[in-house]
Scaffold this active site. Structure first.
Site, short mmCIF file in Angstrom:
data_model
loop_
_atom_site.label_atom_id
_atom_site.label_comp_id
_atom_site.label_asym_id
_atom_site.label_seq_id
_atom_site.Cartn_x
_atom_site.Cartn_y
_atom_site.Cartn_z
N ARG A 14 0.83 -1.21 0.00
CA ARG A 14 0.00 0.00 0.00
C ARG A 14 0.88 1.27 0.00
NH1 ARG A 14 -0.51 4.71 2.55
NH2 ARG A 14 -0.12 3.71 4.55
N ASP A 15 1.46 1.61 1.12
CA ASP A 15 2.30 2.82 1.19
C ASP A 15 3.45 2.70 0.19
OD1 ASP A 15 3.07 5.30 2.12
OD2 ASP A 15 3.60 4.66 4.14
N HIS A 206 5.88 4.55 12.62
CA HIS A 206 5.79 4.58 11.15
C HIS A 206 6.75 5.67 10.68
CE1 HIS A 206 3.04 4.75 7.38
NE2 HIS A 206 3.98 5.66 7.19
N HIS A 208 9.46 7.29 7.93
CA HIS A 208 10.05 7.39 6.59
C HIS A 208 11.53 7.75 6.74
CE1 HIS A 208 6.45 6.89 4.03
NE2 HIS A 208 5.84 7.14 5.17
N CYS A 239 4.32 9.16 0.33
CA CYS A 239 2.95 9.64 0.17
C CYS A 239 2.90 10.63 -1.00
CB CYS A 239 2.48 10.32 1.46
SG CYS A 239 0.89 11.12 1.30
N ASN A 248 9.26 4.19 3.48
CA ASN A 248 9.31 3.82 4.89
C ASN A 248 10.65 3.15 5.19
OD1 ASN A 248 6.29 3.35 3.95
ND2 ASN A 248 6.27 3.86 6.11
C1 LIG Z 1 -10.28 11.33 0.82
C2 LIG Z 1 -10.76 11.73 -0.55
C3 LIG Z 1 -11.53 10.61 -1.19
C4 LIG Z 1 -11.68 12.94 -0.40
O1 LIG Z 1 -11.83 13.52 -1.67
P1 LIG Z 1 -12.96 14.61 -1.94
O2 LIG Z 1 -12.78 15.11 -3.34
O3 LIG Z 1 -12.96 15.62 -0.84
O4 LIG Z 1 -14.27 13.72 -1.82
P2 LIG Z 1 -15.75 14.03 -2.10
O5 LIG Z 1 -16.52 13.36 -1.02
O6 LIG Z 1 -15.97 15.50 -2.36
O7 LIG Z 1 -15.99 13.24 -3.48
C5 LIG Z 1 -15.36 13.63 -4.69
C6 LIG Z 1 -15.31 12.42 -5.62
O8 LIG Z 1 -14.48 11.40 -5.04
C7 LIG Z 1 -15.25 10.21 -4.89
N1 LIG Z 1 -14.83 9.56 -3.64
C8 LIG Z 1 -14.92 10.04 -2.39
N2 LIG Z 1 -14.43 9.16 -1.53
C9 LIG Z 1 -14.01 8.09 -2.24
C10 LIG Z 1 -13.40 6.86 -1.88
N3 LIG Z 1 -13.13 6.55 -0.63
N4 LIG Z 1 -13.11 6.00 -2.87
C11 LIG Z 1 -13.37 6.29 -4.17
N5 LIG Z 1 -13.95 7.45 -4.56
C12 LIG Z 1 -14.26 8.34 -3.59
C13 LIG Z 1 -16.70 10.69 -4.82
O9 LIG Z 1 -17.58 9.64 -5.15
C14 LIG Z 1 -16.68 11.79 -5.85
O10 LIG Z 1 -16.67 11.18 -7.14
P3 LIG Z 1 -17.29 11.94 -8.42
O11 LIG Z 1 -18.72 12.20 -8.04
O12 LIG Z 1 -16.50 13.20 -8.59
O13 LIG Z 1 -17.08 10.96 -9.51
C15 LIG Z 1 -9.56 12.13 -1.45
O14 LIG Z 1 -8.98 13.26 -0.91
C16 LIG Z 1 -8.53 11.05 -1.58
O15 LIG Z 1 -8.78 9.97 -2.11
N6 LIG Z 1 -7.29 11.33 -1.12
C17 LIG Z 1 -6.18 10.38 -1.25
C18 LIG Z 1 -5.54 10.26 0.08
C19 LIG Z 1 -4.45 9.18 0.03
O16 LIG Z 1 -4.69 8.06 -0.35
N7 LIG Z 1 -3.23 9.58 0.45
C20 LIG Z 1 -2.17 8.63 0.55
C21 LIG Z 1 -2.38 7.73 1.73
S1 LIG Z 1 -2.04 8.52 3.29
C22 LIG Z 1 -0.38 8.17 3.56
O17 LIG Z 1 0.26 7.59 2.72
C23 LIG Z 1 0.21 8.53 4.88
C24 LIG Z 1 0.32 7.33 5.81
C25 LIG Z 1 -1.05 6.76 6.18
O18 LIG Z 1 1.06 6.28 5.22
C26 LIG Z 1 1.01 7.76 7.12
C27 LIG Z 1 2.16 8.74 6.93
O19 LIG Z 1 3.26 8.36 6.49
O20 LIG Z 1 1.90 9.92 7.20
#
Ligand SMILES: CC(C)(COP(=O)([O-])OP(=O)([O-])OC[C@H]1O[C@@H](n2cnc3c(N)ncnc32)[C@H](O)[C@@H]1OP(=O)([O-])[O-])[C@@H](O)C(=O)NCCC(=O)NCCSC(=O)C[C@@](C)(O)CC(=O)[O-]
Length: 305
Positions: A14-15, A206, A208, A239, A248
């Site tokens: 995933r990450d 966690h 990096h 990310c 990581n």
């Molecule tokens: C969170 C959202 C979805 C909000 O995104 P948004 O645009 O605010 O969502 P919305 O509710 O306004 O919806 C907009 C569109 O997104 C769709 N939607 C809404 N939710 C979903 C969903 N769950 N799955 C699939 N589709 C989704 C929704 O249906 C709509 O589709 P449209 O009508 O335009 O076709 C967006 O900002 C997003 O996907 N962000 C990606 C975040 C991400 O994956 N980041 C990387 C992971 S975090 C990380 O790596 C850090 C970590 C965890 O490892 C720890 C660290 O190191 O810090």
């Protein structure tokens, strides 16, 4: 006192892969997951149920989950930001869902398009539904030491976020150094802030490795009794909303360190190295694990002798 046990929470699929520009086919992701489990990993993040417009690499989340041959006793965890993600995830029967918030307002906005307070409102029904369905619930706390947009993050902000997550029923939290700027004492202060709300058995580290501090930070966490370590095979990852941050801490490096300290992980380091080599070969670059590179060189010299 040092913990006598350790659990690796493997994040490579995933990450590790979410930020890869080249498409990684579903069968490669599934092969990686199978190899990691075969090496002895008992908990791993397999994919995320986020918007495919934001993170295209995770767009095959359902296909990955459905293709995995599950091993009893292994926790297959998925990242979920909201109820839409939860509703798709639950159909694939994960053992655990992980919501992900940030100690930094700016990072919360960039990563999940909402404020910290709004993120908690989105997570609360996810946590409630997952617990009611008998799943485990973890939360990642991003930017507990530093933020790419706001700079240094004070422990009080970690304390605040950890308290909010505890209030909505989250069972376990990851103290994440998203951009790898942390050093051991800073990481320990972030863990201390988290300990106001969660026990040491409910906390994972966690880290990096952007500044080469991740293994030192892992050791600093171990010295506080933390025994759950979020790591990524071959040091994959980063990310998409933390530009310039590297992967990581490499799972191989953490396993080597822990075994050297007499702390068992249940992981077969040789098989783990093979899993890391498979994905590194696919991505056409050397492993980010120093231990893997050293042991592969040793293997090659032994084969020539
Ligand atoms: C969170 C959202 C979805 C909000 O995104 P948004 O645009 O605010 O969502 P919305 O509710 O306004 O919806 C907009 C569109 O997104 C769709 N939607 C809404 N939710 C979903 C969903 N769950 N799955 C699939 N589709 C989704 C929704 O249906 C709509 O589709 P449209 O009508 O335009 O076709 C967006 O900002 C997003 O996907 N962000 C990606 C975040 C991400 O994956 N980041 C990387 C992971 S975090 C990380 O790596 C850090 C970590 C965890 O490892 C720890 C660290 O190191 O810090």
């Amino acid at each position: 006192m040092l913990p006598s046990k350790a659990q690796i929470i493997e994040l490579g699929p995933r990450d590790g892969l979410q930020n890869e520009k080249q498409t990684v086919p579903t069968e490669i992701k599934v092969d990686l997951i199978h190899r990691l489990v075969d090496a002895g990993v008992t908990k791993l993040e397999t994919t995320s149920f986020v918007s495919p417009k934001w993170v295209p690499q995770m767009g095959d989340n359902t296909e990955v989950m459905n293709a995995i041959q599950r091993k009893p006793g292994v926790v297959y965890s998925v990242l979920v930001p909201n109820m839409k993600g939860y509703e798709a995830a639950v159909l694939t029967k994960p053992d655990e869902v992980t919501v992900f918030g940030a100690a930094s307002e700016a990072f919360s906005q960039k990563n999940i398009n909402c404020s910290i307070a709004e993120s908690i409102e989105r997570f609360a029904p996810v946590v409630e539904a997952a617990l009611a369905a008998g799943m485990k619930v973890r939360a990642a706390m991003s930017c507990t030491v530093g933020c790419p947009y706001e700079g240094e993050i004070a422990p009080e902000r970690v304390d605040y976020l950890a308290g909010l997550l505890k209030n909505i029923g989250v069972q376990q939290v990851a103290v994440a150094d998203t951009i790898g700027v942390g050093t051991p004492l800073k990481v320990q202060r972030a863990i201390e802030a988290t300990l106001k709300h969660f026990s040491v058995d409910q906390i994972s580290g966690h880290f990096h490795d952007t500044y080469g501090q991740a293994l030192a930070n892992t050791l600093a966490a171990v010295q506080m009794g933390v025994w759950q370590h979020e790591t990524s095979v071959a040091g994959l990852g980063g990310c998409p909303y933390a530009k310039g941050a590297t992967g990581n801490v490499a799972t191989e490096d953490v396993v080597y360190m822990l075994h050297g300290m007499g702390i068992d992980t249940g992981i077969d380091l040789d098989k783990l190295i093979d899993a890391g080599q498979m994905i590194s070969d696919f991505l056409n670059r050397p492993s980010g694990s120093r231990v893997a590179r050293a042991l592969l060189t040793k293997r090659a010299s032994a084969a020539c002798a």
